[in-house]
Write a protein that holds these residues in place. Structure first.
Motif, short mmCIF file in Angstrom:
data_model
loop_
_atom_site.label_atom_id
_atom_site.label_comp_id
_atom_site.label_asym_id
_atom_site.label_seq_id
_atom_site.Cartn_x
_atom_site.Cartn_y
_atom_site.Cartn_z
N ALA A 47 36.59 83.33 50.47
CA ALA A 47 35.35 83.50 49.68
C ALA A 47 34.46 82.58 49.95
O ALA A 47 34.68 81.19 49.93
N VAL A 68 38.71 79.37 49.55
CA VAL A 68 37.48 79.27 48.88
C VAL A 68 36.49 78.06 49.39
O VAL A 68 37.06 76.98 49.69
N ILE A 126 33.84 86.85 52.35
CA ILE A 126 33.20 87.37 51.13
C ILE A 126 32.48 86.51 50.62
O ILE A 126 32.76 85.45 49.95
N ALA A 161 37.50 86.36 43.65
CA ALA A 161 37.58 85.54 44.51
C ALA A 161 38.89 84.78 44.25
O ALA A 161 39.76 84.58 45.20
N GLU A 162 39.23 84.46 43.10
CA GLU A 162 40.66 84.02 42.88
C GLU A 162 41.61 84.84 42.99
O GLU A 162 42.79 84.26 43.53
N CYS A 176 41.24 85.90 47.28
CA CYS A 176 41.04 85.12 48.35
C CYS A 176 42.17 84.14 48.72
O CYS A 176 43.03 83.85 47.67
N LYS A 204 24.96 80.45 51.77
CA LYS A 204 26.02 81.27 52.15
C LYS A 204 25.70 82.44 52.50
O LYS A 204 26.52 82.92 53.71
N GLU A 241 27.71 89.51 48.96
CA GLU A 241 27.46 90.06 47.47
C GLU A 241 27.72 91.27 47.40
O GLU A 241 26.63 92.34 46.78
N THR A 299 30.33 85.80 47.26
CA THR A 299 30.44 86.44 45.93
C THR A 299 30.04 85.74 44.93
O THR A 299 30.11 84.51 45.16
N ILE A 325 31.26 80.80 47.91
CA ILE A 325 30.71 80.79 46.60
C ILE A 325 29.68 79.75 46.67
O ILE A 325 29.64 78.72 47.45
N PRO A 379 42.32 79.11 46.15
CA PRO A 379 41.56 79.20 44.72
C PRO A 379 41.82 78.54 43.87
O PRO A 379 41.06 78.23 42.84
N ASN A 424 35.65 96.51 43.92
CA ASN A 424 36.63 95.55 44.11
C ASN A 424 38.02 96.18 44.45
O ASN A 424 38.73 95.51 45.39
#
Lengths: 257, 218
Positions: free
Chosen positions: A37, A218, A203, A211-212, A215, A46, A174, A205, A39, A232, A188
């Motif tokens: 992920a 991160v 990803i 994500a947590e 993934c 990103k 996104e 996002t 972020i 994550p 999702n």
């Protein structure tokens, strides 16, 4: 030294728009089956990084490799076009605004590229479309036009369209940001299903919870650099960098407001 | 001398045959102008400058000179350099290219109006730029531009009267021939005007159907 080459290898990626540096020497290695992920606040670079991977936004410097193939190779225009069209077939991409083809039915959205690029017959392409649309739970809408679908349904069709090319990696830009909150979950779920099948995914996002839970890694990006990266639970529970902490705090506050 | 419409039935078959030629020439030129317009638009927007500039010059030439002159040039002029085009073909090409240039302007606008995400989505699937244009962008652009193209086609039908000057026996020329033997210009010109009007109504009906079908798929 790791003897095995990473599946995706981004080395010293740089990108500027005029004097504005949006990517400053980014390095990212992704292994096969890994889910990463990205972020960060808007304008952090990103999306640009993600779009550089399939050359929608070509880098100004650095290299991007997919297995043993360099994506942003230095080739004469014509050869480069042929090369990049081949590479892109192996990289699925899902956009924030779906970008389904509105003049084509759901079925044709999915079959267009496989028919044109892989020479599938009508029957083969139809079977493929049915398979992919079943997977994302959209088989009942196979003969609808995109305008007749909800946002979540459109995005699931867009995922099926990308999967129909049997990509080695999927990029999500996104993918749920434009959706009404109640429609986010259905998209999702499809992405989670892909994760369970060990699809390699990158990803971008804003959904920290997703994500947590999904993934393996991160990346937190800000102002064109990767500020912090890790598993994550570390990034979300125990970030080292102050910038990460600030971002997450603001983001959570924003979500609760 | 009063008006006498009783002369018409005797010449009706000539006039109606002329109407058929008018329809044929309009249809032929419409097809040329439609696909030619798309081609010119794609060239204007995406081709290499080496290709683009000659076509742009060509477009200016067609926009900036009278259609009548263009028809003369194609029919009478080309013979001199060994290209003998039958009058009907010259008419279809002249009218078709002339309106292709007009249509191209409309297509260019509507191609540019197609969301950039469409071409990106097509390209990320691996389609080349040309493939993306052909299968994704142009079909949407065409769909959006049908009403104004329809207006051009109605103008084309009316301008098809000009090909009478190169001797195609279409509606206007047939009327002139009938007038030549009857000395009844008012009667025949009114008749021919009515026929143009009826063809136009037919074209509009077809266009409305096409538009409805497009709306349904939106």
């Amino acid at each position: 030294m790791n003897a095995q080459k990473p599946f995706i290898d981004i080395r010293h990626a740089k990108k500027s728009f005029g004097t504005l540096e949006v990517l400053k020497d980014i390095n990212l290695q992704v292994d096969r089956g890994q889910i990463v992920a990205i972020i960060g606040p808007s304008g952090s670079g990103k999306s640009t990084l993600l779009r550089a991977i399939n050359d929608l936004d070509p880098l100004s410097g650095g290299e991007i490799w997919l297995e043993d193939k360099q994506i942003n190779m230095d080739l004469p225009h014509r050869q480069y076009e042929r090369h990049i069209n081949e590479v892109r077939q192996e990289i699925g991409m899902v956009f924030q605004h779906f970008n389904l083809f509105p003049h084509l039915k759901v079925r044709e959205n999915v079959t267009l590229a496989p028919k044109m690029l892989k020479g599938l017959s009508d029957a083969e392409a139809n079977a493929l479309a049915e398979e992919q649309l079943t997977k994302v739970g959209m088989i009942e809408r196979i003969d609808y036009y995109p305008s007749q679908l909800s946002g979540g349904q459109k995005q699931r069709v867009a995922i099926a369209r990308a999967l129909a090319m049997k990509p080695k990696v999927m990029l999500f830009d996104e993918a749920t940001s434009a959706l009404d909150p109640e429609l986010v979950e259905e998209v999702n779920l499809v992405m989670k299903q892909l994760a369970e099948e060990h699809m390699t995914m990158i990803i971008v996002t804003h959904e920290m919870g997703f994500a947590e839970s999904v993934c393996d890694r991160v990346l937190f990006m800000d102002q064109g650099v990767v500020v912090e990266e890790g598993p994550p639970e570390v990034i979300f529970r125990n970030p080292k960098s102050e910038r990460t902490q600030n971002f997450l705090r603001k983001h959570l506050a924003g979500n609760q407001a | 001398m009063g008006l006498d419409f009783s002369v018409i039935p005797k010449y009706l078959d000539i006039v109606l045959l002329g109407a058929l030629w008018t329809i044929a020439i309009t249809l032929g030129a419409a097809i040329v102008s439609f696909f030619g317009g798309i081609l010119l638009a794609v060239i204007a927007l995406y081709a290499h400058p080496v290709v683009r500039w000659p076509f742009r010059a060509f477009s200016f030439l067609f926009l900036g000179t009278p259609l009548l002159l263009q028809l003369f040039l194609i029919y009478f002029g080309l013979v001199q350099i060994g290209i003998d085009v039958p009058a009907f073909v010259a008419g279809v090409i002249g009218l078709g290219l002339h309106f292709a240039v007009y249509n191209s302007e409309l297509f260019q606008t509507s191609i540019l109006a197609v969301d950039k995400g469409q071409i990106e989505a097509a390209r990320t699937l691996g389609l080349s730029r040309m493939q993306a244009l052909r299968k994704v962008v142009v079909p949407q652009a065409v769909r959006d531009v049908i009403p104004p193209i329809g207006n051009n086609m109605i103008a084309l039908l009316k301008d098809s009267a000009l090909v009478s000057v190169i001797g195609v026996s279409e509606l206007t020329l047939s009327a002139q021939r009938a007038i030549g033997s009857t000395y009844r210009p008012f009667e025949f010109y009114v008749l021919v005007a009515a026929i143009y009007y009826i063809i136009n109504l037919g074209m509009e009906a077809v266009l409305r159907r096409v538009e409805r079908r497009i709306q349904a798929s939106k």
